[in-house]
Write a protein that holds these residues in place. Structure first.
Motif, PDB file in Angstrom:
ATOM      1  N   THR A 221       0.858  -1.198   0.000  1.00 31.21           N
ATOM      2  CA  THR A 221       0.000   0.000   0.000  1.00 31.21           C
ATOM      3  C   THR A 221       0.896   1.252   0.000  1.00 31.21           C
ATOM      4  OG1 THR A 221      -0.226  -0.066   2.398  1.00 31.21           O
ATOM      5  CG2 THR A 221      -1.913  -1.224   1.119  1.00 31.21           C
ATOM      6  N   PRO A 234      -3.055   7.451  -2.221  1.00 19.16           N
ATOM      7  CA  PRO A 234      -3.636   6.347  -2.991  1.00 19.16           C
ATOM      8  C   PRO A 234      -2.983   6.146  -4.350  1.00 19.16           C
ATOM      9  CG  PRO A 234      -5.230   8.151  -2.721  1.00 19.16           C
ATOM     10  CD  PRO A 234      -4.075   8.452  -1.844  1.00 19.16           C
ATOM     11  N   VAL A 239      -3.549  -1.459  -3.728  1.00 18.41           N
ATOM     12  CA  VAL A 239      -4.953  -1.788  -3.450  1.00 18.41           C
ATOM     13  C   VAL A 239      -5.867  -0.781  -4.148  1.00 18.41           C
ATOM     14  CG1 VAL A 239      -6.681  -2.092  -1.621  1.00 18.41           C
ATOM     15  CG2 VAL A 239      -4.322  -2.811  -1.230  1.00 18.41           C
ATOM     16  N   PHE A 240      -5.445   0.476  -4.154  1.00 18.31           N
ATOM     17  CA  PHE A 240      -6.265   1.507  -4.798  1.00 18.31           C
ATOM     18  C   PHE A 240      -6.395   1.241  -6.307  1.00 18.31           C
ATOM     19  CE2 PHE A 240      -7.192   5.829  -6.428  1.00 18.31           C
ATOM     20  CZ  PHE A 240      -8.345   6.065  -5.695  1.00 18.31           C
ATOM     21  N   ILE A 255     -13.198   6.860  -1.373  1.00 15.81           N
ATOM     22  CA  ILE A 255     -12.025   6.141  -0.838  1.00 15.81           C
ATOM     23  C   ILE A 255     -10.793   7.039  -0.882  1.00 15.81           C
ATOM     24  CG2 ILE A 255     -10.422   4.199  -1.277  1.00 15.81           C
ATOM     25  CD1 ILE A 255     -12.960   3.181  -0.176  1.00 15.81           C
ATOM     26  N   CYS A 259      -8.779   8.181   2.387  1.00 15.92           N
ATOM     27  CA  CYS A 259      -7.377   7.742   2.503  1.00 15.92           C
ATOM     28  C   CYS A 259      -6.485   8.951   2.762  1.00 15.92           C
ATOM     29  CB  CYS A 259      -6.958   7.022   1.227  1.00 15.92           C
ATOM     30  SG  CYS A 259      -5.192   6.667   1.152  1.00 15.92           S
ATOM     31  N   ILE A 264      -9.437   6.030   6.933  1.00 12.80           N
ATOM     32  CA  ILE A 264      -9.625   4.573   6.795  1.00 12.80           C
ATOM     33  C   ILE A 264      -8.278   3.872   6.937  1.00 12.80           C
ATOM     34  CG2 ILE A 264     -11.756   4.275   5.436  1.00 12.80           C
ATOM     35  CD1 ILE A 264      -9.981   4.421   2.912  1.00 12.80           C
ATOM     36  N   GLY A 265      -8.345   2.622   7.292  1.00 12.61           N
ATOM     37  CA  GLY A 265      -7.115   1.850   7.443  1.00 12.61           C
ATOM     38  C   GLY A 265      -6.908   0.952   6.221  1.00 12.61           C
ATOM     39  N   CYS A 266      -5.655   0.620   5.959  1.00  7.92           N
ATOM     40  CA  CYS A 266      -5.349  -0.243   4.809  1.00  7.92           C
ATOM     41  C   CYS A 266      -5.995  -1.620   4.986  1.00  7.92           C
ATOM     42  CB  CYS A 266      -3.841  -0.373   4.640  1.00  7.92           C
ATOM     43  SG  CYS A 266      -3.047   1.204   4.246  1.00  7.92           S
ATOM     44  N   CYS A 269      -9.513  -1.465   3.632  1.00  5.81           N
ATOM     45  CA  CYS A 269      -9.526  -1.487   2.163  1.00  5.81           C
ATOM     46  C   CYS A 269      -9.272  -2.894   1.649  1.00  5.81           C
ATOM     47  CB  CYS A 269      -8.443  -0.570   1.596  1.00  5.81           C
ATOM     48  SG  CYS A 269      -8.785   1.168   1.756  1.00  5.81           S
TER      49      CYS A 269
HETATM   50 FE1  SF4 Z   1      -4.383   2.235  -0.075  1.00  4.23          FE
HETATM   51 FE2  SF4 Z   1      -6.653   2.169   1.275  1.00  4.23          FE
HETATM   52 FE3  SF4 Z   1      -4.295   2.192   2.539  1.00  4.23          FE
HETATM   53 FE4  SF4 Z   1      -5.152   4.355   1.255  1.00  4.23          FE
HETATM   54  S1  SF4 Z   1      -6.099   3.418   3.040  1.00  4.23           S
HETATM   55  S2  SF4 Z   1      -3.066   3.510   1.212  1.00  4.23           S
HETATM   56  S3  SF4 Z   1      -6.204   3.435  -0.506  1.00  4.23           S
HETATM   57  S4  SF4 Z   1      -5.078   0.577   1.182  1.00  4.23           S
END
Ligand code: SF4
Length: 327
Positions: A221, A234, A239-240, A255, A259, A264-266, A269
């Protein structure tokens, strides 16, 4: 008359998300609009697997099962095996006479693969002339359109150059095929490189939920994000990249914002993306299970596809020999 669309697949066994979002998606989407040629390139596989060709045959069947389960319909598509069409090899021979070495040596995918596959000895004539074999695959049926990822564009350009050179030397015969770029041109593997079975970074269409969850869990990530509330980036997150493939614009923007704000946490996601990927393949899994109960169905599709394409290929080779003047 419908235009011809052609796609070849390396029979590397089960298909992965890179295949699906690369060009299979386009082939299925436009299946009824074109005359489709969908073939499994076992000779291309030999260019890198010539020392261990043992799995090519069984991998080819696995690949064909996945293609039919995804929706490749023999009513609209010729599904066949490259080595069942010997005329492709003969056309490759003629093309190799007129293709300057410099066209092949400057091909970016050639240079890239030599580095990426350094564990294999692929400094062979067969590997260097891969684009010539590809040109023959395409031109043996005089295909109009080739759905490809961005990285395959140089190969299409070489095919067009070969067609032009043949037409210039012996008289107009071949079309110059057009590339159809798929929306997702380069699907990253779990390590961020292009998704490929040979890089051991692929999510296969037939993976179960646990496999998908574990693979997504390993995705890289944003390395600068240590804590959940750290602002993320992102644009550098693997993942993005998958969100871009699977969610609508509104969700993507949400998202991205969350981010960047560290909301939000990885792990959240990754959990969501693993579920989205698994659920998107539900219909595919059901069809695949049905097909596996009667694999003869797949052999019959391949046999019929080869008969149809061989008829076209024989006609092309007959014309080509006359054009060159050896028949
Ligand atoms: Fe990637 Fe989601 Fe983490 Fe942001 S929060 S770095 S989009 S996995």
């Amino acid at each position: 008359m419908k235009k011809k669309m052609l796609t070849g697949f390396r029979p590397t066994g089960k298909l992965h998300l890179g295949h699906l979002h690369g060009n299979i998606g386009n082939m299925i989407k436009y299946q009824k609009d074109y005359e489709n040629f969908f073939f499994l390139v076992d000779w291309h596989a030999l260019t890198t697997e010539y020392q261990n060709p043992g799995n090519i045959k069984s991998d080819l069947i696995e690949c064909a099962i996945d293609l039919v389960a995804l929706g490749i319909d023999p009513e609209y598509t010729h599904l066949y095996r490259q080595s069942d069409i010997p005329q492709i090899a003969e056309l490759t021979l003629y093309f190799s006479m007129i293709t300057p070495l410099s066209w092949l040596e400057r091909c970016p995918t050639y240079k890239e693969q030599i580095i990426e596959l350094s564990s294999k000895d692929i400094s062979t004539l067969g590997f260097l002339s891969y684009p010539v074999l590809m040109a023959s695959d395409i031109l043996i049926v005089n295909s109009d359109i080739i759905p490809v990822g961005e990285d395959q564009l140089p190969h299409i350009e070489i095919t067009r150059e070969i067609a032009r050179r043949f037409n210039y030397l012996y008289g107009k015969y071949f079309n110059e095929p057009e590339a159809m770029l798929s929306k997702a041109t380069r699907v990253p593997g779990i390590d961020g490189r292009k998704m490929s079975k040979s890089y051991n970074n692929a999510i296969f269409l037939s993976d179960d939920y646990e496999d998908i969850k574990n693979k997504v869990g390993k995705m890289i990530t944003d390395p600068e994000r240590i804590y959940r509330k750290d602002p993320g980036h992102p644009e550098i997150c693997n993942v993005f990249s998958f969100y871009k493939l699977y969610v609508n614009e509104d969700r993507l923007v949400e998202i991205e914002k969350r981010c960047r704000r560290g909301e939000i946490g990885c792990t959240d996601c990754k959990k969501e993306i693993a579920e989205i990927i698994y659920e998107s393949l539900g219909e595919f899994r059901e069809r695949r299970e049905e097909i596996i109960k009667n694999v003869n169905y797949i052999h019959e599709i391949l046999r019929k596809g080869s008969i149809d394409v061989k008829r076209i290929a024989e006609s092309t080779i007959s014309d080509v020999r006359k054009k060159i003047g050896i028949d």
